[in-house]
Motif scaffolding. Structure first.
Motif, PDB file in Angstrom:
ATOM      1  N   ALA A  56      -1.053  -6.082 -10.894  1.00 32.53           N
ATOM      2  CA  ALA A  56      -1.616  -5.221 -11.017  1.00 32.53           C
ATOM      3  C   ALA A  56      -1.136  -3.829  -9.990  1.00 32.53           C
ATOM      4  O   ALA A  56      -0.724  -3.610  -8.848  1.00 32.53           O
ATOM      5  N   VAL A  57      -1.472  -2.552 -11.156  1.00 31.28           N
ATOM      6  CA  VAL A  57      -1.563  -1.494  -9.548  1.00 31.28           C
ATOM      7  C   VAL A  57      -2.896  -1.475  -9.639  1.00 31.28           C
ATOM      8  O   VAL A  57      -3.807  -0.846 -10.595  1.00 31.28           O
ATOM      9  N   ILE A  58      -3.766  -0.954  -8.227  1.00 30.73           N
ATOM     10  CA  ILE A  58      -4.865   0.044  -8.371  1.00 30.73           C
ATOM     11  C   ILE A  58      -5.090   0.914  -7.701  1.00 30.73           C
ATOM     12  O   ILE A  58      -3.852   1.663  -6.547  1.00 30.73           O
ATOM     13  N   LEU A  59      -5.408   2.204  -8.703  1.00 28.63           N
ATOM     14  CA  LEU A  59      -5.700   4.023  -7.969  1.00 28.63           C
ATOM     15  C   LEU A  59      -6.827   3.472  -8.059  1.00 28.63           C
ATOM     16  O   LEU A  59      -7.820   3.462  -8.253  1.00 28.63           O
ATOM     17  N   VAL A  60      -7.556   5.047  -6.578  1.00 26.26           N
ATOM     18  CA  VAL A  60      -8.940   5.201  -6.255  1.00 26.26           C
ATOM     19  C   VAL A  60      -7.999   6.563  -5.992  1.00 26.26           C
ATOM     20  O   VAL A  60      -7.934   6.661  -4.528  1.00 26.26           O
ATOM     21  N   VAL A  88       0.113  -3.831  -5.761  1.00 32.33           N
ATOM     22  CA  VAL A  88       0.215  -2.157  -5.411  1.00 32.33           C
ATOM     23  C   VAL A  88      -0.811  -1.419  -5.512  1.00 32.33           C
ATOM     24  O   VAL A  88      -1.778  -1.022  -6.461  1.00 32.33           O
ATOM     25  N   PHE A  89      -1.257  -1.324  -3.767  1.00 34.96           N
ATOM     26  CA  PHE A  89      -2.884  -0.070  -4.145  1.00 34.96           C
ATOM     27  C   PHE A  89      -2.636   0.453  -3.750  1.00 34.96           C
ATOM     28  O   PHE A  89      -1.727   1.755  -2.541  1.00 34.96           O
ATOM     29  N   CYS A  90      -2.862   2.356  -3.931  1.00 33.49           N
ATOM     30  CA  CYS A  90      -2.858   3.501  -3.758  1.00 33.49           C
ATOM     31  C   CYS A  90      -4.374   3.618  -3.791  1.00 33.49           C
ATOM     32  O   CYS A  90      -5.322   4.448  -4.574  1.00 33.49           O
ATOM     33  N   THR A 107       1.000  -1.195   0.466  1.00 34.10           N
ATOM     34  CA  THR A 107      -0.230  -0.237  -0.358  1.00 34.10           C
ATOM     35  C   THR A 107       1.115   1.552  -0.451  1.00 34.10           C
ATOM     36  O   THR A 107       1.673   1.595   0.279  1.00 34.10           O
ATOM     37  N   ILE A 108       0.480   2.313  -0.542  1.00 30.63           N
ATOM     38  CA  ILE A 108       1.397   3.516  -0.726  1.00 30.63           C
ATOM     39  C   ILE A 108       0.536   4.651  -0.384  1.00 30.63           C
ATOM     40  O   ILE A 108      -0.689   4.864  -0.731  1.00 30.63           O
ATOM     41  N   GLY A 109       1.185   5.244   0.380  1.00 30.68           N
ATOM     42  CA  GLY A 109       0.588   6.768   0.933  1.00 30.68           C
ATOM     43  C   GLY A 109      -0.191   6.571   2.411  1.00 30.68           C
ATOM     44  O   GLY A 109      -1.690   7.152   2.511  1.00 30.68           O
TER      45      GLY A 109
END
Length: 332
Positions: free
Chosen positions: A162-166, A136-138, A75-77
């Motif tokens: 995968a990368v997930i952005l919300v 990676v989840f952001c 998790t990022i940020g």
């Protein structure tokens, strides 16, 4: 202004990117020491509040991977006690590592055994080797980064699957007069463009696809960074640039009312009812093409999504777009 690896130059009145990163770090240090904020911090761990209801909806993309509990997550940020990591673990994933630019609240979370571990990481320069984590989840952090696109490609580099952005949606690109709008709004934009070309109306030249809107004012935070919203087309271009096989997109509406952190998520709460009313109204506007959604949920697949993930996303109304591969790059 020169932007690159190594030394950075001032972005605003001599402010450097390191200054912006330090400002974010100091924000969490101050927040962690502010006793008046303690009730808010405590509310983040409640699951019966209107605020929890708001955020729970943003984990929908995670739920489409629950058939693969062995996946590892970064998790990022995730500086608010590692809440994203905590909630992803509750969905059935054991291997989740929270990261943030500062560790003020992450350290407290580990001391309280809320998380097993954490890492202090700059999203624009992750220390992990290529393909270190499956996903990676952001969530609601990307728009805080001073060089957000750099961070996105770092996330793509560090993931295997995968990368997930919300993130907040760029209304100037994904707004009701964009190419991604409904047919009614696209027709209106075309009529305005034709009228302008024929000399009718205001005489102001109208871009037929409305790729941007004049007059939209950029937003900046106290830390000095530009608030970097995302669009569907931007996600697609990033995926094409990285030679990814597919993306999945879905809009989401949200509404914040002050005090929702302490309100129950039931009909006895006026605040909760107001949040739901605003979200329902925004959903109706988005369905008819009168507006776009406030948030964009995006999945950038580094590997072909498996059939069960595709099925889950499709059933929940996601747009899945298979992308052409770069003919000059040999794909694995």
């Amino acid at each position: 202004m020169e932007i690159g690896d190594g030394n950075t130059t001032g972005v605003q009145s001599g402010m450097t990117y390191q200054d912006i990163h330090l400002s974010h770090t100091n924000h969490w240090v101050k927040d962690s020491r502010n006793r008046e904020r303690q009730p808010v911090h405590d509310s983040w761990f409640r699951t019966d509040t209107a605020d929890y209801w708001r955020h729970e909806r943003m984990y929908e993309p995670v739920q489409c991977f629950t058939h693969r509990p062995d996946l590892s997550w970064l998790t990022i940020g995730d500086g608010r006690f590692g809440l994203d990591a905590i909630r992803i673990r509750k969905l059935g994933f054991e291997n989740v590592l929270p990261t943030d630019i500062g560790d003020a609240l992450l350290k407290k979370a580990k001391e309280r055994d809320l998380i097993d571990d954490y890492r202090v990481e700059n999203a624009e320069n992750l220390s992990f080797p290529d393909d270190s984590f499956d996903i990676v989840f952001c969530k609601e952090s990307y728009h805080h980064f001073p060089r957000a696109p750099v961070a996105l490609f770092e996330m793509i580099r560090a993931c295997r699957e995968a990368v997930i952005l919300v993130e907040p949606r760029d209304q100037a690109v994904d707004g009701p007069t964009s190419l991604l709008a409904g047919p009614r709004q696209m027709l209106k934009a075309l009529v305005r463009w034709l009228a302008a070309r024929l000399g009718y109306g205001s005489g102001v030249q109208v871009v037929p696809s409305a790729l941007y809107k004049l007059g939209n004012q950029p937003a900046y935070e106290d830390s000095g960074n530009y608030v970097y919203t995302v669009s569907s087309r931007e996600i697609e271009k990033a995926a094409l640039g990285a030679n990814l096989p597919a993306i999945a997109l879905k809009g989401l509406n949200d509404h914040y009312v002050k005090g929702c952190e302490f309100e129950p998520a039931d009909e006895t709460s006026l605040i909760f009812r107001e949040i739901k009313r605003q979200v329902t109204a925004a959903d109706a506007r988005a369905r008819t093409g009168r507006s776009s959604t406030a948030l964009l949920m995006a999945i950038l697949f580094k590997r072909e999504p498996d059939p069960q993930t595709r099925k889950c996303l499709s059933e929940q109304g996601w747009l899945i777009r298979d992308l052409p591969r770069n003919p000059y790059i040999l794909s694995a």
